[in-house]
Write a protein that holds these residues in place. Structure first.
Motif, PDB file in Angstrom:
ATOM      1  N   SER A 128       3.678 -14.990  70.916  1.00  0.00           N
ATOM      2  CA  SER A 128       2.503 -14.144  70.646  1.00  0.00           C
ATOM      3  C   SER A 128       2.730 -13.356  69.372  1.00  0.00           C
ATOM      4  CB  SER A 128       2.268 -13.202  71.828  1.00  0.00           C
ATOM      5  OG  SER A 128       1.109 -12.432  71.634  1.00  0.00           O
ATOM      6  N   GLY A 129       1.722 -13.332  68.518  1.00  0.00           N
ATOM      7  CA  GLY A 129       1.792 -12.595  67.262  1.00  0.00           C
ATOM      8  C   GLY A 129       0.636 -11.628  67.139  1.00  0.00           C
ATOM      9  N   ASP A 130       0.902 -10.449  66.581  1.00  0.00           N
ATOM     10  CA  ASP A 130      -0.109  -9.398  66.457  1.00  0.00           C
ATOM     11  C   ASP A 130       0.040  -8.734  65.094  1.00  0.00           C
ATOM     12  OD1 ASP A 130      -1.938  -7.396  66.745  1.00  0.00           O
ATOM     13  OD2 ASP A 130      -0.983  -6.422  68.451  1.00  0.00           O
ATOM     14  N   PHE A 131      -0.999  -8.848  64.259  1.00  0.00           N
ATOM     15  CA  PHE A 131      -0.999  -8.203  62.935  1.00  0.00           C
ATOM     16  C   PHE A 131      -1.264  -6.720  63.164  1.00  0.00           C
ATOM     17  CE2 PHE A 131      -1.720  -9.321  58.319  1.00  0.00           C
ATOM     18  CZ  PHE A 131      -1.746  -8.027  57.858  1.00  0.00           C
ATOM     19  N   TYR A 132      -0.200  -5.906  63.127  1.00  0.00           N
ATOM     20  CA  TYR A 132      -0.376  -4.489  63.429  1.00  0.00           C
ATOM     21  C   TYR A 132      -0.683  -3.706  62.146  1.00  0.00           C
ATOM     22  CZ  TYR A 132       4.479  -4.172  61.824  1.00  0.00           C
ATOM     23  OH  TYR A 132       5.616  -4.276  61.073  1.00  0.00           O
ATOM     24  N   GLY A 133      -1.262  -2.520  62.355  1.00  0.00           N
ATOM     25  CA  GLY A 133      -1.596  -1.669  61.215  1.00  0.00           C
ATOM     26  C   GLY A 133      -2.705  -2.238  60.352  1.00  0.00           C
ATOM     27  N   ILE A 134      -3.690  -2.943  60.985  1.00  0.00           N
ATOM     28  CA  ILE A 134      -4.755  -3.583  60.204  1.00  0.00           C
ATOM     29  C   ILE A 134      -5.553  -2.549  59.408  1.00  0.00           C
ATOM     30  CG2 ILE A 134      -6.977  -4.784  60.388  1.00  0.00           C
ATOM     31  CD1 ILE A 134      -5.804  -6.604  62.444  1.00  0.00           C
ATOM     32  N   GLN A 135      -5.893  -1.411  60.046  1.00  0.00           N
ATOM     33  CA  GLN A 135      -6.705  -0.415  59.335  1.00  0.00           C
ATOM     34  C   GLN A 135      -5.941   0.166  58.146  1.00  0.00           C
ATOM     35  OE1 GLN A 135      -9.597   1.733  61.488  1.00  0.00           O
ATOM     36  NE2 GLN A 135      -9.232   3.667  60.426  1.00  0.00           N
ATOM     37  N   LYS A 136      -4.642   0.434  58.324  1.00  0.00           N
ATOM     38  CA  LYS A 136      -3.829   0.928  57.204  1.00  0.00           C
ATOM     39  C   LYS A 136      -3.748  -0.136  56.111  1.00  0.00           C
ATOM     40  CE  LYS A 136      -0.039   3.267  57.668  1.00  0.00           C
ATOM     41  NZ  LYS A 136      -0.427   4.530  57.020  1.00  0.00           N
ATOM     42  N   PHE A 137      -3.574  -1.391  56.531  1.00  0.00           N
ATOM     43  CA  PHE A 137      -3.475  -2.485  55.564  1.00  0.00           C
ATOM     44  C   PHE A 137      -4.750  -2.579  54.728  1.00  0.00           C
ATOM     45  CE2 PHE A 137      -4.302  -6.933  54.454  1.00  0.00           C
ATOM     46  CZ  PHE A 137      -3.146  -7.247  53.744  1.00  0.00           C
ATOM     47  N   ILE A 138      -5.899  -2.450  55.387  1.00  0.00           N
ATOM     48  CA  ILE A 138      -7.172  -2.612  54.676  1.00  0.00           C
ATOM     49  C   ILE A 138      -7.461  -1.425  53.768  1.00  0.00           C
ATOM     50  CG2 ILE A 138      -9.675  -2.761  54.989  1.00  0.00           C
ATOM     51  CD1 ILE A 138      -9.170  -4.332  57.558  1.00  0.00           C
ATOM     52  N   PHE A 139      -7.176  -0.209  54.226  1.00  0.00           N
ATOM     53  CA  PHE A 139      -7.677   0.982  53.529  1.00  0.00           C
ATOM     54  C   PHE A 139      -6.655   1.765  52.715  1.00  0.00           C
ATOM     55  CE2 PHE A 139     -10.761   0.540  57.033  1.00  0.00           C
ATOM     56  CZ  PHE A 139     -11.915   0.468  56.281  1.00  0.00           C
ATOM     57  N   ASP A 140      -5.375   1.716  53.059  1.00  0.00           N
ATOM     58  CA  ASP A 140      -4.419   2.614  52.404  1.00  0.00           C
ATOM     59  C   ASP A 140      -4.422   2.473  50.888  1.00  0.00           C
ATOM     60  OD1 ASP A 140      -3.575   3.937  54.608  1.00  0.00           O
ATOM     61  OD2 ASP A 140      -1.455   3.476  54.354  1.00  0.00           O
ATOM     62  N   ASN A 141      -4.539   3.620  50.220  1.00  0.00           N
ATOM     63  CA  ASN A 141      -4.473   3.715  48.750  1.00  0.00           C
ATOM     64  C   ASN A 141      -5.579   2.934  48.038  1.00  0.00           C
ATOM     65  OD1 ASN A 141      -2.039   5.270  48.779  1.00  0.00           O
ATOM     66  ND2 ASN A 141      -0.911   3.389  49.209  1.00  0.00           N
ATOM     67  N   LEU A 142      -6.654   2.603  48.744  1.00  0.00           N
ATOM     68  CA  LEU A 142      -7.716   1.809  48.138  1.00  0.00           C
ATOM     69  C   LEU A 142      -8.628   2.691  47.291  1.00  0.00           C
ATOM     70  CD1 LEU A 142      -9.148  -0.983  47.986  1.00  0.00           C
ATOM     71  CD2 LEU A 142     -10.553  -0.219  49.905  1.00  0.00           C
ATOM     72  N   ALA A 143      -8.754   2.381  46.018  1.00  0.00           N
ATOM     73  CA  ALA A 143      -9.665   3.099  45.129  1.00  0.00           C
ATOM     74  C   ALA A 143     -11.057   2.480  45.234  1.00  0.00           C
ATOM     75  CB  ALA A 143      -9.160   3.038  43.697  1.00  0.00           C
ATOM     76  N   THR A 144     -12.041   3.125  44.606  1.00  0.00           N
ATOM     77  CA  THR A 144     -13.412   2.624  44.700  1.00  0.00           C
ATOM     78  C   THR A 144     -13.645   1.404  43.816  1.00  0.00           C
ATOM     79  OG1 THR A 144     -14.043   4.246  43.012  1.00  0.00           O
ATOM     80  CG2 THR A 144     -14.389   4.859  45.313  1.00  0.00           C
ATOM     81  N   LYS A 145     -12.816   1.221  42.787  1.00  0.00           N
ATOM     82  CA  LYS A 145     -12.992   0.077  41.881  1.00  0.00           C
ATOM     83  C   LYS A 145     -12.800  -1.230  42.651  1.00  0.00           C
ATOM     84  CE  LYS A 145     -11.259  -1.816  37.487  1.00  0.00           C
ATOM     85  NZ  LYS A 145     -12.555  -1.874  36.816  1.00  0.00           N
ATOM     86  N   ASN A 146     -13.797  -2.095  42.597  1.00  0.00           N
ATOM     87  CA  ASN A 146     -13.771  -3.393  43.289  1.00  0.00           C
ATOM     88  C   ASN A 146     -13.596  -3.255  44.802  1.00  0.00           C
ATOM     89  OD1 ASN A 146     -14.036  -5.284  41.071  1.00  0.00           O
ATOM     90  ND2 ASN A 146     -11.996  -4.631  40.446  1.00  0.00           N
ATOM     91  N   ALA A 147     -13.931  -2.087  45.338  1.00  0.00           N
ATOM     92  CA  ALA A 147     -13.661  -1.831  46.764  1.00  0.00           C
ATOM     93  C   ALA A 147     -14.352  -2.837  47.680  1.00  0.00           C
ATOM     94  CB  ALA A 147     -14.077  -0.412  47.138  1.00  0.00           C
ATOM     95  N   THR A 148     -15.605  -3.189  47.387  1.00  0.00           N
ATOM     96  CA  THR A 148     -16.318  -4.090  48.297  1.00  0.00           C
ATOM     97  C   THR A 148     -15.670  -5.476  48.343  1.00  0.00           C
ATOM     98  OG1 THR A 148     -17.890  -4.488  46.488  1.00  0.00           O
ATOM     99  CG2 THR A 148     -18.563  -2.951  48.208  1.00  0.00           C
ATOM    100  N   LYS A 149     -15.230  -5.969  47.180  1.00  0.00           N
ATOM    101  CA  LYS A 149     -14.550  -7.264  47.174  1.00  0.00           C
ATOM    102  C   LYS A 149     -13.224  -7.184  47.907  1.00  0.00           C
ATOM    103  CE  LYS A 149     -16.350  -9.013  42.747  1.00  0.00           C
ATOM    104  NZ  LYS A 149     -16.000  -9.336  41.351  1.00  0.00           N
ATOM    105  N   VAL A 150     -12.473  -6.133  47.647  1.00  0.00           N
ATOM    106  CA  VAL A 150     -11.126  -6.021  48.193  1.00  0.00           C
ATOM    107  C   VAL A 150     -11.155  -5.764  49.699  1.00  0.00           C
ATOM    108  CG1 VAL A 150      -8.995  -4.676  48.125  1.00  0.00           C
ATOM    109  CG2 VAL A 150     -10.132  -5.295  45.999  1.00  0.00           C
TER     110      VAL A 150
END
Length: 504
Positions: A34-56
């Motif tokens: 069994s595998g579980d990708f943990y910290g998905i919300q941190k992975f998606i959002f941490d340190n994300l700037a607004t530049k190209n945010a929708t694509k990223v």
């Protein structure tokens, strides 16, 4: 053995999944990996700037699913088994049933994955990987399969406390040197620019974001920057999901904010099924593999397929950050997100036959310039507030948490009355109503707050002096009743109404 129709309404039969014949995979000695990708919300959002945010954002969310697909194939390759042994692979989680193998190979796989996440993402996120020994009878005897599911759940939980095998990793994290404001990647604010004014990893995510809205239907692991295994992954409907497009470009949040009635604003919506773990454990869902497979894949299909389809058809001014498993994280024009929340809850209650399964929401409204990472955290906190209500089934918005049924009843009554008398309602009066709601909530704290009734009457008659007496009484009675009985719900509805009245 349960069927789709035993758990879910036949009106949603298109969501019934293709199920596996587990008997063809069984042998005497096995492991359930069994595998579980943990910290998905941190992975998606941490340190994300607004530049190209929708694509990223869309790319990083899709990457979680794509990566687990690659990893599941990699594990099958290492154990020299067919990919038909992959029992499930959705929403950042996967399970593989394998003949018994050498744990040395399993530990090598874990080390390889840990190395990848430490090198590329500094260990902020990763994959929790466990294997549980099992036998043929564990899938054929009801009580034994229930025990196996419980053992897997506990193993995954335990793995969260020892996410990386640090003994097998370098003692010091490597990082980009000589970073300045000029050479720092403007998207992740972490790594050094390598090309196209982005670091290599963010450049990969921007390209993936472009691929997701193109006609391309598959992607290679090399294109994802995955260097430990080479394969191709189908870009399924659930992976592509739904985002508002302008031509071949993803619309940015400022564009979503203009597509509203009233003030330019967006809303972030987070939703999650209540008591899912207990429901699975306490019902016949885990009595056998077929039940579990039917239930878990059908729930995932509701969120990853049905809701994005409806967003495209009925709520196009929206954007999927994450949709799968038993939860949602969406952003869009604020008025559409409130309507979408009501729709999702209504459809979910139609979808599931068991009334013990409910769904709670957290919604935050803001200007599109507010960092999306901050809004996601606020929405998460609001969702937690909804789940603190008795029996859950709540919605939190405008810093209030209420039960869904109460909110919908109050909203329908108040908005119908407001629409009838809208020419007599000014913004100052609406703000006075918010003040009275606040006073009503605090009557027990200070007797002076009981004055809200007289203040309401005074404000009301000043604004409604041109209205016929019988109509006045109907409106005033409604306001009195709602402010007294449902001040929190009233506040939420009035705040929404104020947003819609504001000029662009």
């Amino acid at each position: 053995m349960s069927k789709f129709n035993d758990y879910f309404s036949s009106d949603f039969k298109d969501l019934a999944p293709d199920l596996l014949d587990i008997n063809a995979l069984l042998c005497d000695e096995m492991y359930l990996v069994s595998g579980d990708f943990y910290g998905i919300q941190k992975f998606i959002f941490d340190n994300l700037a607004t530049k190209n945010a929708t694509k990223v954002l869309r790319a990083k969310s899709a990457f979680c699913e794509l990566f687990t697909n690659v990893l599941a194939q990699f594990i099958c390759h290492k154990f020299q088994i067919d990919t038909k042994h992959i029992l499930s692979c959705t929403a950042g989680k996967f399970e593989i049933l394998t003949p018994k193998f050498s744990l040395e190979i399993f530990n090598e796989i874990k080390s390889e994955i840990d190395k990848y996440f430490i090198k590329n993402f500094f260990g902020i996120s990763g994959i929790g990987l466990v294997c549980v020994a099992c036998k043929r009878g564990d899938f054929l005897v009801s009580s034994r399969y229930k025990a196996l599911r419980d053992e897997v759940s506990k193993a995954i939980e335990a793995q969260k406390f020892k996410k990386f095998s640090l003994a097998t990793q370098p003692p010091v994290l490597s990082y980009d040197k000589s970073i300045t404001n000029q050479t720092l990647c403007k998207i992740c604010n972490t790594r050094k620019i390598s090309k196209n004014e982005k670091c290599e990893i963010c450049d990969t995510f921007v390209k993936l974001g472009e691929i997701l809205v193109s006609d391309k239907n598959e992607i290679t692991s090399d294109e994802l920057g995955i260097d430990f295994f080479s394969t191709k992954i189908k870009l399924s409907e659930s992976i592509k999901s739904y985002v508002l497009k302008l031509g071949y470009e993803i619309a940015d949040f400022s564009e979503l904010a203009t597509r509203v009635n009233g003030e330019n604003a967006i809303a972030v919506l987070k939703a999650d099924v209540d008591n899912m773990g207990n429901f699975i454990k306490d019902t016949d869902v885990t009595e056998n593999f077929a039940n579990f497979d039917t239930f878990s894949k059908s729930i995932n299909n509701f969120f990853s397929l049905y809701i994005p389809r409806k967003m495209k058809e009925q709520y196009p001014d929206s954007y999927t950050i994450f949709a799968g498993g038993d939860d949602l994280l969406l952003v869009g024009s604020y008025d559409k997100m409130i309507e979408l929340a009501i729709f999702v809850r209504q459809e979910f209650l139609k979808f599931v036959k068991n009334k013990h399964l409910t769904i709670s929401f957290g919604i935050v409204l803001a200007k599109p310039s507010v960092p999306i990472s901050y809004l996601a955290n606020v929405a998460e906190n609001l969702l937690e507030s909804s789940k603190e209500l008795e029996n859950k089934d709540g919605i939190s918005m405008f810093n209030e948490s209420v039960k869904w049924d109460n909110y919908i009843d109050v909203r329908e009554q108040v908005l119908s009355h407001f629409d009838e008398f809208k020419q007599h309602i000014n913004t100052a009066f609406l703000y006075r109503i918010l003040e009275f709601c606040d006073m009503s909530k605090k009557v027990d704290d200070d007797i002076k707050n009981t004055m809200w009734r007289s203040k309401l009457s005074y404000s009301f008659y000043r604004n409604f002096e041109q209205v016929k007496d019988e109509q006045k009484e109907k409106m005033l009675l409604m306001l009195n009743n709602q402010i007294k009985e449902n001040p929190k719900e009233m506040k939420m509805v009035v705040c929404e109404y104020i947003y819609k009245r504001r000029e662009k």
